[in-house]
Structures are given as structure tokens and as C-alpha cells.
Scaffold this motif. Structure first.
Motif, PDB file in Angstrom:
ATOM      1  N   GLU A 246      -2.910   5.245  -4.462  1.00  0.00           N
ATOM      2  CA  GLU A 246      -4.390   5.477  -4.263  1.00  0.00           C
ATOM      3  C   GLU A 246      -5.195   6.567  -5.023  1.00  0.00           C
ATOM      4  O   GLU A 246      -6.187   6.987  -4.432  1.00  0.00           O
ATOM      5  N   THR A 247      -4.427   6.982  -5.807  1.00  0.00           N
ATOM      6  CA  THR A 247      -4.874   8.109  -6.532  1.00  0.00           C
ATOM      7  C   THR A 247      -4.497   8.036  -8.095  1.00  0.00           C
ATOM      8  O   THR A 247      -3.830   7.216  -8.606  1.00  0.00           O
TER       9      THR A 247
ATOM     10  N   GLU B 267       0.930  -1.088   0.025  1.00  0.00           N
ATOM     11  CA  GLU B 267      -0.023  -0.077  -0.006  1.00  0.00           C
ATOM     12  C   GLU B 267       1.098   1.254  -0.173  1.00  0.00           C
ATOM     13  O   GLU B 267       1.696   1.315   0.716  1.00  0.00           O
TER      14      GLU B 267
END
Length: 297
Positions: free
Chosen positions: A55-56, A50
Motif C-alpha cells: 500500500e506504499t 493485502e
């Protein structure tokens, strides 16, 4: 009765055996590349790391992360990325930033030239591309500090383009699987295999997976990249000009202005060598001289 699902390691081992069987039968073929793709994608689905920039889909944030990741460990980038994005949230703010402010946020990432190149790239995005990051590799390569591999990775991660490129982790994975008993492997031998292996429908996830797989291999096996024709040991950092440059810039960020003698003493360098480094920093646009003292440009 429903069969119990195999644990990850067993299922992954099955996929590796499948690759080995196909490779034994057909060598470096399209079929073997497809089997390797299955290994990589399965690993990423279960073991993928992660990271904030995963996450974008914001091209700016991905662009910044890829420049930061050049020659810098992921954990260090993880610690610096949030602050940098908070201070410079878009191309416009980065393009207008002062050198001292950029270097202040960049401290700890090393290779400070990248920070100024990143601002230069932001300025060109604003001037040449109306503030929108281009998605074509050739346009990305035209920006300061962006080579072919970085341009290709940005195109893949920011725009989901099925680009074909090689960097350290990609090279490590392909040498590990396809060149077990060979030395002096060239990137020209690896590139066609990358092209046959890349997931053209999901290149973003594929490249995330292969980066993570390469990192795992580095921890578990002797580094396969040592058998690459392009392998070279990284020069020692302790006592290097690069370390002294970083110390001088850090002192100037903390003090604002300093005379040369204090800089040499604080950086732990003899005056002759320190003078040479200061001159290079001045020519590169990091520092300027005022009345015999120095400050960040």
C-alpha cells in the motif's frame, strides 16, 4: 439483455485452458508466456493478498519488507512489520539504531544476522547515496545482506522496474505450468521464461501476482519446487544452533546482562556447545563480554 459476468473460478479456468492450448501448440514460447501472464494477472486482480508494504511506494518501507520476507513466512512479517516501521521510520533512524533496539523489534523473525545487515545497509544508503535508496539492481546488490533476487525484487516493487529474477514462488509457478513431467529443472531453464512473461508495463503488480499464485499452489498441490535442481530441504529448527542463538539473544534482551552458565541453562544447551555459539555471536557483533558476563553489543 446483458450477459451475466462469469464467476472468478470459471473465468480463471478458461484462462488456464487457454494457456494449455497455446502450450500444447507452441511449447515454451512467447505466446505461452503471454497466456500465463494473463492467468497470473487475472488471479491477482481477484485474489491478490493485502499487505501493508503493498500500500506504499516508499522505497524505505518496501526495502525493509523485502529483507524481512527473506526466509520468513508472510504472516509473521505482517505481525512484526508495523512495529519495526514505527520505531525506525526511515533510513536515518535505522542507521543510528542500537543493536539491542533492532534485535528487540526483530524478535520472532529469525535469522538475526539480517537485522544487523539491514542496519548496515541503512548506514551505507545514508553515506553513499545521500539517504536515498538507489533504484539500480547493481547498486542495491552492493548493500549488506542484499543478493541478486532481493535487489531485483526491491527494484520491481519500489521503483516499478521490469527486472527478471527467480525466487521460491516464481520457481514454483513456472515449474507447475511449463515442466509438469520433468525433474532436475535448473533456474537457467526458467529465467528466459520469466523474461518473456513479466509484464513490462506493470512489473510491480505482476510480481505481486506471481508471489500470491505460488503461495496458492503450495497449498493445493505437492510442491513443484521439489523437482527443481536447486531444491534442498530446510534444516530442522528444533534443537538447532539457530534456535539456541535466538534463545540466548532473547535472554540478554530481557535481562540486560547474564553470566554464561545462566545463558546455557536458559537456552537449553550444554556448556561446550553454548560456549561455541557465544563466541560466534561475539565475533559477529551481537554480544560483548564484560568481566565474564555477556550483554548485547
Amino acid at each position: 439483455m446483458k450477459a451475466e459476468k462469469q464467476p472468478f473460478h470459471e473465468e480463471h479456468a478458461t484462462r488456464i485452458r487457454r494457456f494449455q492450448e497455446v502450450f500444447a501448440d507452441s511449447g515454451r514460447s512467447a505466446a505461452a508466456c503471454i497466456a500465463l501472464r494473463e492467468v497470473i494477472c487475472h488471479f491477482f486482480r481477484h485474489q491478490g493478498r493485502e499487505m501493508a508494504w503493498r500500500e506504499t511506494t516508499d522505497p524505505y518501507r518496501i526495502f525493509v519488507s523485502e529483507v524481512m520476507l527473506q526466509q520468513t513466512q508472510v504472516e509473521r512479517v505482517k505481525s512484526k512489520y508495523p512495529g519495526f516501521i514505527s520505531r525506525f521510520p526511515d533510513f536515518a533512524s535505522l542507521a543510528a539504531a542500537e543493536t539491542a533496539d533492532i534485535l528487540d523489534e526483530w524478535q520472532g523473525l529469525g535469522y538475526n544476522r539480517r537485522a544487523l545487515a539491514l542496519r548496515g545497509a541503512a548506514q551505507e544508503v545514508m553515506e553513499r547515496f545521500s539517504g536515498q535508496l538507489p533504484g539500480e539492481v547493481r547498486d542495491l546488490e552492493s548493500l549488506p545482506g542484499i543478493g541478486h533476487a532481493t535487489a531485483s525484487s526491491i527494484a520491481a516493487f519500489a521503483f516499478n522496474r521490469p527486472t527478471v529474477f527467480i525466487e521460491t514462488n516464481i520457481r514454483r509457478v513456472f515449474i507447475h505450468f511449463f515442466f509438469r513431467d520433468e525433474d532436475g529443472i535448473s533456474d537457467a531453464e526458467i529465467l528466459p521464461l520469466v523474461e518473456m512473461t513479466v509484464d513490462r508495463k506493470h512489473p510491480r503488480e505482476f510480481y505481486w501476482g506471481i508471489m500470491d499464485y505460488g503461495t496458492m499452489l503450495k497449498k493445493r498441490y505437492p510442491n513443484p519446487n521439489r523437482r527443481s535442481a536447486s531444491y534442498s530441504r530446510q534444516s530442522r529448527f528444533e534443537g538447532s544452533d539457530r534456535q539456541v542463538r535466538g534463545r540466548i539473544l532473547r535472554i540478554l534482551l530481557e535481562t540486560g546482562v547474564s553470566e554464561p552458565g545462566a545463558l546455557y541453562a536458559g537456552a537449553g544447551v550444554d556448556p561446550e556447545k553454548g560456549k561455541q555459539i557465544l563466541e560466534r555471536l561475539k565475533k559477529e557483533g551481537f554480544v560483548r563480554e564484560e568481566g565474564g558476563n555477556y550483554r548485547i553489543t
